[in-house]
Design a protein around this motif. Structure first.
Motif, PDB file in Angstrom:
ATOM      1  N   ASN A 133      -1.427  -2.063  -6.916  1.00 17.65           N
ATOM      2  CA  ASN A 133      -2.550  -2.076  -5.991  1.00 17.65           C
ATOM      3  C   ASN A 133      -2.517  -3.388  -5.193  1.00 17.65           C
ATOM      4  O   ASN A 133      -2.511  -4.468  -5.786  1.00 17.65           O
ATOM      5  CB  ASN A 133      -3.859  -1.987  -6.780  1.00 17.65           C
ATOM      6  CG  ASN A 133      -5.091  -1.896  -5.897  1.00 17.65           C
ATOM      7  OD1 ASN A 133      -5.043  -2.186  -4.700  1.00 17.65           O
ATOM      8  ND2 ASN A 133      -6.197  -1.516  -6.496  1.00 17.65           N
ATOM      9  N   ALA A 154       0.833  -1.208   0.000  1.00 14.49           N
ATOM     10  CA  ALA A 154       0.000   0.000   0.000  1.00 14.49           C
ATOM     11  C   ALA A 154       0.862   1.251   0.000  1.00 14.49           C
ATOM     12  O   ALA A 154       0.592   2.216  -0.730  1.00 14.49           O
ATOM     13  CB  ALA A 154      -0.923  -0.016   1.219  1.00 14.49           C
ATOM     14  N   GLN A 162       2.353   1.700  -3.423  1.00 23.38           N
ATOM     15  CA  GLN A 162       1.375   2.233  -4.375  1.00 23.38           C
ATOM     16  C   GLN A 162       1.228   3.747  -4.215  1.00 23.38           C
ATOM     17  O   GLN A 162       1.226   4.487  -5.206  1.00 23.38           O
ATOM     18  CB  GLN A 162       0.016   1.563  -4.174  1.00 23.38           C
ATOM     19  CG  GLN A 162      -1.043   2.033  -5.170  1.00 23.38           C
ATOM     20  CD  GLN A 162      -2.427   1.510  -4.843  1.00 23.38           C
ATOM     21  OE1 GLN A 162      -2.717   1.187  -3.691  1.00 23.38           O
ATOM     22  NE2 GLN A 162      -3.284   1.422  -5.847  1.00 23.38           N
TER      23      GLN A 162
END
Length: 482
Positions: A113, A34, A37
């Motif tokens: 993602n 995360a 990203q």
């Protein structure tokens, strides 16, 4: 359940997933992806990022038009890169590829993602295996295999074995397309499976060679502590010590100096062990390495996030390490064949020619030597250095390739052929020892006793007959642990 944390993944665990084990992403891995990203999105807002705001390959200088950075371009990229050809790969190899890619994504260098990685873990756990074909990669990322995997996840392709397309993700943003496919996961997976196969097989091959040594009354001086101390590498020294322990109790030697196939066991098996270990070390790094292109990182001078465009995806070292192991195995073939040949020779065993039932002209195990020689031919062909190949592609934008994908596929073929050669030697050595009246209890080495007992599960009958069943049984024995 194999935990995928993006930091460590044992090669044995990859083999376990290939054989059906389930996986689970750790919370740390999800957090790392995360953050990666977020970093990638921030970087793309202030500078061009390959594959996110530009085309790929020779189109790397083409900026994506405003509004063309959504799902449309990402799907086009996946569809255009998914072409492969040839025979479908087996389920085990493809499952290994999936877990290698999952581990790499969990390392947090792709900017993908995290939901894509979660969907990939679901694909593994549900045993939905994409149909991946043999021709596509050239050692510069397995784009075709992973693009095909993405299409399977999107429900656009049927999985291996059919059964209808199954959708595991609803869409695929442009920002996630290249990060998913920019990996040599298939090539690495093939190398891992071959490495794991050879790890057990070479140990068993050494035990079988020790049985041959005993059957031919070899001279253990060649394996002595003094020889080990004078060895040119630690691996050769360790092999000498191992063989010396294996053949304890073999009795008086028949010769002052043996043929090379007995006398050079430490060099032959030591060199193979050395190259196998070097390949294993490299693979352990590759399954969690940041070979993504571009690589998302946060080490700029002002401490902000950035990406690095690079060429680490070219598997030059993997091709070279694989070639080195192939050469070590190929060089050993002459001694494998010679031991099989001498086991058929009355001058070395005191038995009838070809370990036949009697001296009336029966063929015994004569044709086994031909089978082994055919397998040797395969190994020697595979051992031609793949890393010397090259090619120029994509309008000259890519002017070299490692062809590691070819090398690792050949290593899998070599492992299979070596199992056949070792099985032939086990049939011959076990028959010779049984005809000589030798028993496992004569030897102090548990490892040698175990291999002798395994060999003695082969049929007792030595009259001329169909030996395919014997060889199949021996093939299973040399590929298992004892």
């Amino acid at each position: 359940m194999i935990e995928i944390d993006g930091r460590n993944l044992a090669l044995a665990d990859i083999a376990a997933v290939a054989d059906g084990a389930s996986v689970q992403l750790t919370p740390e891995a999800l957090s790392r992806m995360a953050a990666s990203q977020e970093s990638a999105v921030a970087t793309a807002l202030r500078r061009p990022v390959y594959g996110r705001s530009t085309g790929v390959g020779a189109n790397r200088t083409v900026a994506l038009a405003e509004g063309d950075g959504g799902d449309t371009h990402g799907l086009k990229l996946l569809r255009s890169h998914a072409v492969d050809a040839g025979r479908p790969l087996d389920r085990r190899t493809v499952r290994a590829m999936l877990v290698v890619r999952l581990s790499q994504l969990a390392a947090g260098g792709s900017g993908i993602n995290p939901a894509i990685a979660v969907a990939l873990s679901g694909l593994i756990n549900e045993d939905v295996v994409p149909e991946i074909r043999e021709f596509g990669g050239i050692g510069t990322a397995d784009l075709q295999a992973l693009a095909g995997t993405a299409l399977t996840m999107l429900g656009e392709r049927e999985p291996l074995g059919g059964g209808g397309a199954q959708r595991s993700v609803e869409g695929w943003a442009t920002a996630d397309a290249l990060p998913f496919i920019s990996s040599s996961a298939l090539t690495i997976a093939q190398a891992v499976l071959a490495h794991q196969e050879l790890s057990g097989l070479l140990d068993n091959a050494a035990s079988v060679a020790a049985l041959s040594f005993v059957a031919m009354s070899g001279n253990a001086e060649a394996l002595s502590q003094a020889v080990a101390a004078a060895a040119d590498t630690p691996a050769v020294a360790e092999a000498a010590t191992t063989f010396h322990g294996l053949v304890q109790g073999s009795g008086e030697p028949a010769r002052i100096q043996d043929p090379y196939c007995l006398r050079t066991l430490p060099q032959v098996f030591g060199s193979q062990a050395e190259e196998l270990a070097a390949l294993g070390t490299l693979l352990s790094r590759l399954v969690t390495a940041g070979n993504e292109n571009p690589l998302v990182h946060g080490t700029t001078s002002d401490g902000s996030n950035d990406v690095a465009h690079h060429g680490l995806f070219q598997m030059t070292n993997l091709a070279r390490r694989t070639d080195s192991l192939q050469l070590a195995i190929g060089a050993a073939c002459a001694t494998h064949l010679r031991r099989i040949d001498l086991l058929c020779d009355p001058n070395y065993t005191g038995l009838h020619p070809f370990l036949a039932e009697d001296g009336t002209g029966q063929s015994g195990v004569m044709m086994m030597e031909y089978v082994a020689a055919a397998a040797v031919g395969r190994i020697r062909a595979n051992a031609q250095p793949t890393s010397l190949q090259t090619v120029v592609l994509s309008l000259g934008a890519e002017e070299d390739a490692s062809f590691a994908s070819t090398a690792t596929a050949q290593l899998q073929s070599t492992a299979h052929a070596l199992a056949t050669i070792t099985a032939v030697e086990l049939v011959c050595a076990s028959r010779a020892l049984r005809l000589q009246g030798r028993q496992p209890e004569e030897f102090s080495s548990p490892r040698l006793r175990a291999m002798m007992r395994a060999g003695f599960t082969l049929p007792v009958e030595v009259g001329d007959r169909d030996l395919r069943g014997d060889l199949d049984h021996a093939h299973g024995l040399v590929r298992s642990s004892h």
